[in-house]
Design a protein around this motif. Structure first.
Motif, PDB file in Angstrom:
ATOM      1  N   PHE A  77       0.834  -1.195   0.000  1.00 57.11           N
ATOM      2  CA  PHE A  77       0.000   0.000   0.000  1.00 57.11           C
ATOM      3  C   PHE A  77       0.873   1.251   0.000  1.00 57.11           C
ATOM      4  N   VAL A  78       1.957   1.205   0.758  1.00 54.82           N
ATOM      5  CA  VAL A  78       2.907   2.321   0.773  1.00 54.82           C
ATOM      6  C   VAL A  78       3.506   2.533  -0.621  1.00 54.82           C
ATOM      7  N   LEU A  79       3.943   1.438  -1.244  1.00 56.73           N
ATOM      8  CA  LEU A  79       4.550   1.528  -2.570  1.00 56.73           C
ATOM      9  C   LEU A  79       3.570   2.092  -3.597  1.00 56.73           C
ATOM     10  N   THR A  80       2.357   1.557  -3.605  1.00 58.31           N
ATOM     11  CA  THR A  80       1.373   2.026  -4.587  1.00 58.31           C
ATOM     12  C   THR A  80       0.928   3.456  -4.299  1.00 58.31           C
ATOM     13  N   SER A  81       0.924   3.866  -3.029  1.00 59.74           N
ATOM     14  CA  SER A  81       0.618   5.264  -2.700  1.00 59.74           C
ATOM     15  C   SER A  81       1.669   6.191  -3.288  1.00 59.74           C
ATOM     16  N   TRP A  82       2.944   5.799  -3.151  1.00 54.09           N
ATOM     17  CA  TRP A  82       4.025   6.603  -3.735  1.00 54.09           C
ATOM     18  C   TRP A  82       3.884   6.665  -5.256  1.00 54.09           C
ATOM     19  N   LEU A  83       3.523   5.555  -5.872  1.00 53.68           N
ATOM     20  CA  LEU A  83       3.341   5.534  -7.324  1.00 53.68           C
ATOM     21  C   LEU A  83       2.171   6.433  -7.741  1.00 53.68           C
ATOM     22  N   CYS A  84       1.085   6.463  -6.943  1.00 52.21           N
ATOM     23  CA  CYS A  84      -0.040   7.346  -7.247  1.00 52.21           C
ATOM     24  C   CYS A  84       0.396   8.808  -7.238  1.00 52.21           C
ATOM     25  N   GLY A  85       1.179   9.182  -6.245  1.00 55.93           N
ATOM     26  CA  GLY A  85       1.667  10.560  -6.185  1.00 55.93           C
ATOM     27  C   GLY A  85       2.616  10.891  -7.321  1.00 55.93           C
ATOM     28  N   PHE A  86       3.303   9.875  -7.838  1.00 52.15           N
ATOM     29  CA  PHE A  86       4.289  10.054  -8.900  1.00 52.15           C
ATOM     30  C   PHE A  86       3.639  10.003 -10.288  1.00 52.15           C
ATOM     31  N   ALA A  87       2.338   9.685 -10.355  1.00 52.53           N
ATOM     32  CA  ALA A  87       1.642   9.481 -11.639  1.00 52.53           C
ATOM     33  C   ALA A  87       1.770  10.718 -12.529  1.00 52.53           C
ATOM     34  N   TRP A  88       1.970  10.488 -13.823  1.00 54.66           N
ATOM     35  CA  TRP A  88       2.191  11.552 -14.791  1.00 54.66           C
ATOM     36  C   TRP A  88       1.006  11.764 -15.734  1.00 54.66           C
ATOM     37  N   SER A  89      -0.004  10.897 -15.643  1.00 58.37           N
ATOM     38  CA  SER A  89      -1.180  11.015 -16.494  1.00 58.37           C
ATOM     39  C   SER A  89      -2.355  10.354 -15.798  1.00 58.37           C
ATOM     40  N   LEU A  90      -3.566  10.597 -16.319  1.00 57.53           N
ATOM     41  CA  LEU A  90      -4.744   9.966 -15.719  1.00 57.53           C
ATOM     42  C   LEU A  90      -4.658   8.452 -15.834  1.00 57.53           C
ATOM     43  N   GLU A  91      -4.188   7.963 -16.983  1.00 56.97           N
ATOM     44  CA  GLU A  91      -4.101   6.520 -17.188  1.00 56.97           C
ATOM     45  C   GLU A  91      -3.169   5.871 -16.165  1.00 56.97           C
ATOM     46  N   SER A  92      -2.024   6.494 -15.932  1.00 61.45           N
ATOM     47  CA  SER A  92      -1.076   5.926 -14.958  1.00 61.45           C
ATOM     48  C   SER A  92      -1.637   6.010 -13.544  1.00 61.45           C
ATOM     49  N   LEU A  93      -2.333   7.105 -13.223  1.00 60.31           N
ATOM     50  CA  LEU A  93      -2.906   7.250 -11.886  1.00 60.31           C
ATOM     51  C   LEU A  93      -3.988   6.204 -11.646  1.00 60.31           C
ATOM     52  N   VAL A  94      -4.850   5.986 -12.645  1.00 63.22           N
ATOM     53  CA  VAL A  94      -5.906   4.979 -12.514  1.00 63.22           C
ATOM     54  C   VAL A  94      -5.301   3.590 -12.334  1.00 63.22           C
ATOM     55  N   LEU A  95      -4.243   3.281 -13.098  1.00 69.04           N
ATOM     56  CA  LEU A  95      -3.573   1.986 -12.958  1.00 69.04           C
ATOM     57  C   LEU A  95      -3.025   1.805 -11.548  1.00 69.04           C
ATOM     58  N   PHE A  96      -2.360   2.832 -11.026  1.00 67.51           N
ATOM     59  CA  PHE A  96      -1.774   2.724  -9.689  1.00 67.51           C
ATOM     60  C   PHE A  96      -2.855   2.685  -8.613  1.00 67.51           C
ATOM     61  N   ARG A  97      -3.986   3.341  -8.862  1.00 64.14           N
ATOM     62  CA  ARG A  97      -5.091   3.279  -7.902  1.00 64.14           C
ATOM     63  C   ARG A  97      -5.722   1.886  -7.885  1.00 64.14           C
ATOM     64  N   VAL A  98      -5.779   1.227  -9.047  1.00 65.33           N
ATOM     65  CA  VAL A  98      -6.262  -0.157  -9.089  1.00 65.33           C
ATOM     66  C   VAL A  98      -5.365  -1.043  -8.236  1.00 65.33           C
ATOM     67  N   LEU A  99      -4.055  -0.897  -8.415  1.00 66.47           N
ATOM     68  CA  LEU A  99      -3.109  -1.689  -7.620  1.00 66.47           C
ATOM     69  C   LEU A  99      -3.233  -1.366  -6.137  1.00 66.47           C
ATOM     70  N   GLN A 100      -3.395  -0.083  -5.830  1.00 65.51           N
ATOM     71  CA  GLN A 100      -3.518   0.334  -4.434  1.00 65.51           C
ATOM     72  C   GLN A 100      -4.772  -0.256  -3.791  1.00 65.51           C
ATOM     73  N   GLY A 101      -5.894  -0.212  -4.502  1.00 68.84           N
ATOM     74  CA  GLY A 101      -7.128  -0.783  -3.968  1.00 68.84           C
ATOM     75  C   GLY A 101      -7.041  -2.275  -3.780  1.00 68.84           C
ATOM     76  N   ALA A 102      -6.344  -2.945  -4.706  1.00 65.49           N
ATOM     77  CA  ALA A 102      -6.214  -4.403  -4.621  1.00 65.49           C
ATOM     78  C   ALA A 102      -5.402  -4.827  -3.402  1.00 65.49           C
ATOM     79  N   VAL A 103      -4.270  -4.179  -3.169  1.00 65.59           N
ATOM     80  CA  VAL A 103      -3.418  -4.579  -2.038  1.00 65.59           C
ATOM     81  C   VAL A 103      -4.012  -4.120  -0.713  1.00 65.59           C
ATOM     82  N   ALA A 104      -4.927  -3.125  -0.747  1.00 65.87           N
ATOM     83  CA  ALA A 104      -5.535  -2.627   0.494  1.00 65.87           C
ATOM     84  C   ALA A 104      -6.624  -3.555   1.017  1.00 65.87           C
ATOM     85  N   GLY A 105      -7.176  -4.418   0.144  1.00 65.47           N
ATOM     86  CA  GLY A 105      -8.324  -5.238   0.515  1.00 65.47           C
ATOM     87  C   GLY A 105      -8.196  -5.997   1.824  1.00 65.47           C
TER      88      GLY A 105
END
Length: 527
Positions: free
Chosen positions: A102-130
């Motif tokens: 969750f920490v890693l994917t949170s950092w990736l969300c903040g580092f996102a450079w486009s909507l597509e990359s942010l959505v991808l990282f949010r999917v990963l973040q939601g999955a590992v948070a379950g």
């Protein structure tokens, strides 16, 4: 077929660990609470930051809502998998890994450079948070003696209660004063400390693992029906519900996949989700009660700031201030409620919660456009008492009488039902608000026309003040809009008040439990 595989070795009995003592228990409670707070906070903190994120990434606010939807879909899919994943990897390993990822994917969300990359990282973040929330619940129970299970649940529930309230406030403040990536970056230090502390305290209290086969068909069906349903609920209002072919397709896919999922999981040898838990009367009564009540409650959590900002002219900050008092009594009373569970029937405490929820909803149903901030804060403050007596007793009922090894799966399934009910509550509430507002607007417009004394008086007044007839008509329409949306809000709160009263019968379907003997058994094998 994946279910043809058998376990590599016979199932062994649970590993029994004693409760934690002294400083270890305190540090364990803090670590688990910090991880849960980070998780719950993140699920709501992005909501108020969508316009900022969308503007910075060069997309519309409508496209920006996929930042919320993507997290919700992935999270809803992995939460009910907690029981199976726990048996496969062990509670402590799974929880720690979930926090660190969750920490890693949170950092990736903040580092996102486009909507597509942010959505991808949010999917990963939601999955590992379950698995994080249900496992924290199970680990917390195992940290305390059985007679203090209510107190353990009280400590756990405070983070669940405060997170959704603090999220919008903190998200708005960060977006206004810093840049939006910081709503994700703040998770990094919290998560690293929580993950490290949890591993240090619990790593020698690992649950027994089993080499279970992967129920690939059940997993695929779960992903399809939950994903389709979550997108339907998130996008339905925006696309005018079943007037949209896309929404119709999602509904058909969700229903068909859900039916096949039920059939498969109830007949599979190693199901990905243990639906046989619903054979337990208290589990079913507890899950239904907490899910329906949470759906109604969460609908109001979404509706109140919308009404205050769009209709009553409140800023985001003042809307947050008006709703903040709900956390005061919730935090103060939660430890007391935990102790009361040792002597009182949890059904009685849940009944008190529903009565208070009903009362506060009724008070809000009496609001009008002249309501002041203190009048708004009063039922919000009182509602904190209901929140403190809501989660803890119903969780106690839900987990009562279950074997220790079934607690993680039960916690995951009950949290999944709660999250899904929250999504339903949000969609139903916001849609009903708009529909009822349109109806009231039409009725009010019938009497706001030339020849009606009130309308003629207003138009004459604005003409005397130097406004044109067009400007006067626009002013009248704004007044009608404000009144219509306020009347719609009061309709919804009156309906909510009635629903909470009806829930009184549902909670008493549960069998009585004796807290001293049959309170939720800590998953001793898991620690």
């Amino acid at each position: 077929m994946s279910d043809a595989t058998t376990d590599s070795k016979p199932a062994e009995g649970p590993i029994i660990y004693p409760p934690l003592q002294g400083r270890a228990r305190v540090m364990g409670t803090i670590a688990l609470s910090a991880a849960v707070f980070m998780n719950v906070l993140d699920s709501s903190i992005a909501n108020v930051s969508i316009p900022t994120i969308a503007g910075d990434l060069g997309v519309s606010s409508t496209q920006g809502t996929w930042v919320i939807t993507s997290f919700a879909v992935a999270n809803a899919i992995t939460v009910p998998l907690t029981g199976w994943l726990t048996q496969r990897f062990g509670q402590v390993r799974l929880f720690t890994l979930s926090v660190l990822l969750f920490v890693l994917t949170s950092w990736l969300c903040g580092f996102a450079w486009s909507l597509e990359s942010l959505v991808l990282f949010r999917v990963l973040q939601g999955a590992v948070a379950g698995p994080m929330i249900p496992l924290s619940q199970a680990l917390m129970l195992g940290s305390y003696p059985r007679d203090k299970a209510g107190f353990a649940l009280a400590m756990w529930s405070m983070t669940i209660l405060v997170g959704p309230i603090a999220g919008p406030l903190l998200g708005g403040w960060i977006s206004d004063n810093y840049t939006w990536p910081w709503i994700f970056y703040i998770n990094v230090p919290i998560g690293l400390l929580a993950g490290w502390a949890a591993w240090q305290i619990y790593n020698e209290r690992e649950s027994r693992r089993r080499e279970l086969p992967i129920d690939t068909i059940g997993l695929a069906l779960l992903i399809v029906w939950v994903g389709a349903l979550q997108i339907l609920l998130d996008k339905g209002k925006e696309l005018d519900w079943f007037a949209s072919p896309f929404i119709v397709i999602l509904a058909v896919v969700s229903v068909v996949a859900f039916v096949y999922f039920l059939i498969w999981e109830l007949t599979a040898k190693h199901p990905i989700v243990d639906l046989t838990l619903f054979k337990e009367r208290n589990f079913t009564a507890g899950v239904l009660s907490v899910s329906i009540a949470y759906g109604v409650f969460f609908g109001s959590v979404v509706l109140m700031p919308l009404w205050l900002q769009s209709t009553m002219g409140y800023t985001a900050t003042w809307a947050g201030v008006a709703l903040a008092p709900v956390g005061i009594l919730a935090i103060v009373l939660s430890p007391i409620v935990g102790k009361l569970l040792g002597k009182h029937d949890p059904r009685a405490l849940a009944t008190f919660a529903f009565l208070v929820f009903s009362l506060t909803s009724y008070i809000r149903s009496r609001f009008n456009t002249d309501v002041d901030i203190l009048s708004i804060m009063l039922p919000t403050f009182i509602q904190g008492a209901a929140m403190a007596t809501f989660f803890i007793p119903l969780t106690t009922i839900t987990l009562s009488g279950l074997a220790p090894e079934r607690v993680p799966g039960a916690a995951g399934l009950s949290n999944f039902a709660r999250l899904l009910a929250g999504a339903f509550g949000t969609s139903i509430t916001t849609t009903a608000w708009d529909d009822r507002a349109s109806m009231h607007h039409a009725h009010l417009t019938e009497i706001a026309r030339p020849g009606e004394p009130a309308f003629d008086y207003v138009m004459e007044t604005v003409r005397n003040q130097g406004f044109t007839q067009q400007q006067g008509a626009e002013m009248v329409n704004r007044i009608i809009e404000q009144q219509a949306h306020t009347m719609s809000v009061t309709d919804i709160f009156l309906a909510s008040s009635i629903i909470f009263l009806l829930l009184l019968g549902l909670v008493w379907i549960a069998k009585p439990i004796k807290p001293s003997a049959d309170s939720p058994k800590p998953p001793a094998d898991a620690h």
